[in-house]
Design a protein around this motif. Structure first.
Motif: not given
Lengths: 542, 316, 291
Positions: A98, A363, A367, C242, C244
């Protein structure tokens, strides 16, 4: 005259050659190592996907490159990669995760950076696609945001994001148990007749708790649990478990943690808890382990309303021609094939707010970042971007890497979209998409790539159709885009404080009146600094 | 039998010791691989502890990173959450030592009293199985078992024992620590008793026979034969256990806790985990680790000195 | 002479039986789930009999060819690592158990000190790298070869052995090392067995060091392979997603699959204990004190 014609003919024949030569005169050769999240032993994939790709690259673009896929365990990815970075043995391309981690990496000199122009020069097609707002230019308004996300403070790029409309779509859906609605005589033939205001919604929850909808003569049912707590906070224009910076109505920003309306939300929830409408196990959540999207409390008939999962998890069979979404399958297995769940509209609070939060359609994906040693090897970095462009523009290579072998793994439909024959497990074992990271952030940044991956995909169509009928307009977005300077310093502490206090007030361990003390505490522990920074950002970026 | 003690004054003894190396060269050779190992694999990397006093930057490495002194320690102690986590760590660990440490010993003693060899073996083998389950698995089981809604334990409490309200073991600050301790005992008592069982097996049966001849009851035999034989082992284990007091059990707490029980259940390691320690905050985590270990070491030194005074023996 | 069964006997048996019962129930529950499809675990409750038995979970776990490689690597690592560690630790513990060993207290302190202060993950990684041990079998054996904890406990045991036994052997002309091998070690079977058990279990269950130091997939040990399989079974569920969520995968795997993986991984090492128990035989010291 004849001579002229011959020359013209030669030129015409030579033109394609020029075009090819023009495309990528790559002189660099060597090995590029990449460590994406791996979901299967991809060793067999070497022959199915990787070697053929290397071959095609060589034949068509004169690119002599070997791809080395490095296995780094997903669950401990961060720690392992950090160790390798410190030891200088990290792969060329790895996952940054992130924005927080990426900025930390950059500050510590762990990842490479380059000018936007460098990117433009080496991946022109991709650059143009992104700079025009993605697929069919749909997201033109977010191009600035895109570049901000891609670059560090000094304006140099550190990663390649992508446009993702999914991030801007609601990811959870509110549902009721159909059998309980029937038992209570609540009509549900269309979403319009279901409760739309908070008061009506709460009344229904009380009925779930008190009127024995499962008909077993024992008072063992509740109205709702943790997920609905979030929906209720949403109805008061705030958030239960994340920090949103919202306009405070006076020209500035305030954190959702400390909004006035939280107090009303907490009061309502406390009442629900005391009256036995809110499941006391809400503190541990609706999921009891295993796949996160399974809300055991809802499936097993402990609560009647839940917004824990999305309509993809709870997709009914035959919508997509399959057995249904992963959680729906469990639902039917446990409750019977005749049972069902009902999609419902979000309840709106006193100010007309409802729903949960959504993000922006830009988004980072996973990453991907590039190891700092590439700063000293611009030729290699250039080659990496050229390869990225090839993935985007060369149809055959892209299809091979993302979908497999035509006929065997997928078929092309009339409208150009694909029908996938493989399920995810098989895909992973074949090693399809094992080179992601090299073609960008999980999705290919090109028209065709985004069409195949997203816009042409039936699930997406299904989701978009569903949301036509849902109250979709008023989801909350975090006004502040990007990171606040002191975010990593205070975030975790403030999160702990907020989560603890909210739970304590709801369960009665702390009195409702302590909310003001909590706000003060929140400010003392760094909240005031963050609020200041947020407002500074707001002033600059209005 | 010749015993060479460390001579007269301390200084004298230390220097005199050097003569012993030649005399005991066989023993020295036997110790050599161990020492070499410790120097290479333990002491050489220890230089990395300096990271606790620096702001680690990857591209500068350990040596090139800037020195910041006690900044990380100050940051930790300024955080109220950290201080609370520190308190919880000490309390939970302390309770685990107080209640949990004797359990494997008692278990070994109980087993020793079982006369049927077959039953003994079965119990021994089954008892150490839970040690092999990870806390991820055990937490999942506990969540179900202790659920206030339909968990077995609460069922028994409310239906058979007449409790008015179900107890929310994992969500109530009053019960969380107790749950941690009891579940930890269940998981580790069998495995932890192996050493004691092994030691007991080494006790000469002649000692028991002599005691019986003197008219000792079973309990007296336990007290005067078994326990004294276990005492050196218990002492060493206790000293070592005290040394790890700052380690309250990250795996267990992490898998069992939630925001309702941070107040009594949040320990140093879970706090550090939430601070995003998977990211590059190595200096901070090294600093906290150093602090934890320093305390552990001081406690070991102290406990060692105390046991030497009481028992005459310690670890050194 | 048989003693009467007393109330103490009964009490002891009750306590032990209750405890055993709870453990057995747990394992039966997990075993049953490992033979059941996913939704059975979702239902919750205690499962003591499979209601929809399936071999799917085990199939998923065992069909990967890497499992057998994993077994091989793990067995190799456990055998080599345990014997090497045991031998070196025992030697060192024996040396330090002699009160007349020069500077004994200082050496012991030197060793115990390392139990508390360690440089951490990165310095250790750099060391292994600099020694050229990255991606080698040695990296699974050497870095953890001698445990200070084990050493202290073994030393403690050796100290309890009567000096006379060794004396008589050495008077007969045997060297120190010879005495160690032929006299001391046989008398130390209980402690050797115990520490061997600890070492073996440690090696068998180790996975983190493999992840850090090893990159060649053919060298992965069983635990690492199983963890990968667990995530293979879950990626389809982590699709949408996501970052996480990736970190929660171990929690995310279906209970049945987890159960199957546990049994595949743990069964072999569980069988070691019964063998070790043979060494916990009473009377090992009988006859050694004569003369």
């Amino acid at each position: 005259m004849k001579k002229l014609l011959v020359i013209a003919l030669c030129l015409m024949l030579a033109l394609p050659a020029f075009a090819m030569a023009d495309a990528t005169p790559i002189t660099w050769s060597g090995t590029i190592s990449v460590a994406p999240y791996l979901f299967g032993p991809w060793d067999e994939a070497k022959d199915i996907v990787v070697h053929p790709t290397e071959q095609l690259m060589k034949e068509r673009y004169g690119l002599d490159v070997t791809f080395d896929v490095v296995f780094v365990e997903n669950a401990n990815y961060r720690e392992i990669i950090n160790t390798r970075i410190a030891g200088g043995t990290a792969p060329d391309v790895f996952i940054g995760g992130d924005a927080v981690v990426l900025s930390q990496y950059y500050d510590q000199g762990a990842i490479a950076s380059w000018e936007v122009d460098f990117f433009k020069e080496n991946a022109p097609a991709t650059y143009e696609f992104l700079n025009n707002g993605g697929y069919q230019g749909r997201l033109k308004d977010y191009v600035d945001m895109f570049w901000k996300l891609a670059c560090a403070d000094d304006g140099k790029m550190t990663t390649v994001p992508y446009f993702d409309e999914q991030s801007a779509m609601p990811s959870k859906t509110l549902m009721y148990r159909e059998d309980w609605l029937d038992a209570l005589g609540v009509a549900h033939d269309s979403p319009d007749v279901l409760p739309k205001t908070l008061d009506d919604f709460v009344a229904l929850l009380y009925r779930f708790a008190n009127e024995d909808p499962d008909g077993n003569g024992v008072k063992d049912t509740y109205g709702c649990s943790e997920s609905v707590v979030r929906a209720i906070f949403g109805a008061y224009g705030s958030s239960y478990n994340s920090r949103l910076w919202l306009e405070d109505g006076e020209g500035g920003l305030i954190a959702s943690d400390v909004k006035e309306s939280n107090k009303d939300a907490l009061a309502l929830l406390k009442k629900l808890y005391d009256d036995g409408v809110l499941d006391p196990e809400f503190v541990t959540g609706e999921n009891n382990g295993g796949y996160w999207a399974v809300n055991h409390a809802f499936i097993n008939g402990v609560i009647g309303a839940s917004c824990h999962a999305s309509i993809d998890h709870y997709r009914r069979p035959d919508v997509m021609g399959d057995n249904g979404g992963p959680v729906a399958i469990e639902w039917y297995a446990i409750n019977g094939a005749d049972s069902d769940f009902v999609y419902a509209p979000w309840p709106a609070g006193p100010d007309g707010e409802y729903g949960l939060e959504v993000g922006y359609p830009v988004s980072l994906g996973t990453g991907y970042a590039y190891d700092a040693r590439l700063n000293d090897d611009p030729d290699k970095l250039a080659a990496i971007f050229k390869i990225m462009d090839i993935f985007g523009t060369d149809d055959e290579i892209m299809l091979l890497n993302c979908w497999g072998i035509e006929g065997e793994d997928y078929a092309v439909n009339e409208d150009g979209s694909l029908t996938n024959f493989l399920n995810t497990t098989d895909r992973n074992e074949k090693g399809i998409r094992v080179l992601r990271g090299l073609f960008g952030p999980e999705k290919v940044n090109s028209e065709r790539g985004m069409f195949l991956d997203f816009y042409g995909d039936k699930t997406i169509k299904n989701r978009l159709d569903f949301f036509e009928n849902d109250q979709c307009g008023m989801y909350r977005k975090n006004v502040v885009r990007g990171l606040l300077p002191s975010a990593s310093e205070y975030n975790s502490e403030l999160d702990t404080l907020r989560n603890e206090t909210f739970v304590a007030i709801i369960t009665g361990t702390q009195p409702l009146e302590s909310y003001e003390d909590y706000v003060q505490e929140w400010m003392d522990r760094g909240g005031d600094i963050l609020t200041e920074e947020a407002n500074e950002w707001y002033a600059e970026n209005k | 039998m010749t015993t060479q003690t460390a001579g007269g004054g301390k200084r004298n003894g230390f220097l005199a010791g050097f003569a012993g190396y030649k005399k005991q060269y066989a023993l020295c050779l036997m110790l050599l691989p161990t020492i070499v190992y410790f120097i290479i694999f333990k002491y050489v990397p220890m230089a990395g502890l300096m990271m606790a006093f620096k702001d680690f930057k990857i591209n500068a490495g350990i040596w090139g990173s800037p020195w910041v002194g006690l900044k990380h320690f100050e940051k930790a102690f300024a955080s109220r959450t950290f201080l609370r986590a520190l308190e919880n760590t000490i309390v939970i660990s302390g309770l685990k030592i107080l209640v949990g440490f004797p359990m494997p010993i008692i278990f070994a003693l109980l087993l020793n009293e079982v006369r049927s060899l077959k039953y003994k073996k079965i119990v021994q083998t089954v008892s150490y199985l839970p040690h092999f389950l990870s806390w991820v698995v055990v937490a999942g089981l506990l969540n179900q078992l202790l659920s206030p809604n339909n968990g077995a334990v609460n069922y028994i409490l409310t239906k058979w024992l007449g409790f008015e309200k179900a107890l929310f073991f994992l969500g109530d600050n009053a019960y969380f620590r107790g749950t941690l301790i009891v579940s930890d005992i269940w998981k580790e008592v069998g495995w932890g008793s192996v050493l004691y069982i092994a030691t007991i097996s080494g006790i000469s049966p002649e000692l028991y026979e002599a005691a019986v001849c003197d008219g000792a009851t079973r309990f007296q035999r336990l007290l005067h034969v078994t326990l004294p034989a276990l005492l050196p082992t218990i002492t060493v284990m206790l000293i070592l256990r005290v040394g790890s007091v700052m380690d309250a059990g990250f795996d267990q707490v992490f898998n069992l806790y939630n925001s309702a029980v941070y107040k009594t259940g949040d320990i140093i390691d879970t706090y550090v985990y939430r601070e995003g320690l998977g990211d590059m905050k190595y200096s901070f985590s090294t600093a906290v680790g150093l602090f934890k270990n320093a305390i552990g070491f001081v406690l070991v030194v102290a406990t060692n000195a105390i046991t030497k005074k009481i028992n005459g023996s310690g670890i050194w | 002479m048989r003693e009467k069964v007393s109330w103490a006997d009964v009490l002891v048996h009750i306590i032990l039986t209750l405890f055993i019962f709870s453990v057995v129930l747990t394992f039966v529950h997990m075993l049953v789930l490992s033979f059941s499809p996913g939704y059975v675990a979702t239902k919750g409750g205690l499962h003591l009999w499979p209601e929809d038995p399936t071999l799917d979970n085990y199939a998923k776990v065992l069909k990967s060819k890497y499992i057998w490689l994993g077994y091989k690597n793990t067995i190799l690592r456990t055998l080599v690592g345990t014997s090497l560690s045991l031998f070196i630790t025992a030697m060192g513990a024996y040396a330090l158990s002699k009160a007349y060993f020069p500077h004994r207290a200082y050496w012991t302190l030197l060793i115990v000190f390392t139990m508390f202060f360690s440089g951490g993950l990165i310095p250790n990684y750099l060391l292994v790298r600099d020694l050229g041990l990255l991606d080698t079998f040695a990296s699974m054996i050497l870095p953890g070869m001698v445990s200070a904890y084990n050493l202290v406990i073994m030393r403690n045991y050796f100290q309890s052995l009567p000096e006379e036994i060794e004396e008589s052997c050495m008077i007969d002309g045997a060297g120190r090392f010879r005495t160690f091998i032929s006299v001391v070690l046989p008398l130390s079977k209980p402690i050797l067995a115990t520490v061997a058990l600890w070492l073996a279990v440690g090696h068998w269950n180790a996975w983190f060091d493999v992840l850090i130091y090893i990159t060649d997939e053919t060298r992965f040990t069983l635990q690492v392979v199983l963890r990968r399989i667990l995530i293979t079974g879950t990626q389809q569920m982590l699709e949408s997603t996501q970052v996480q969520e990736m970190n929660d995968y171990l929690q995310a795997s279906p209970e049945g699959l987890k159960g199957a993986a546990i049994f595949v991984a743990t069964l072999p090492i569980l069988c070691v204990y019964p063998f070790v128990q043979r060494y916990f035989v009473k009377g090992i010291m009988v006859g050694s004190l004569k003369g």
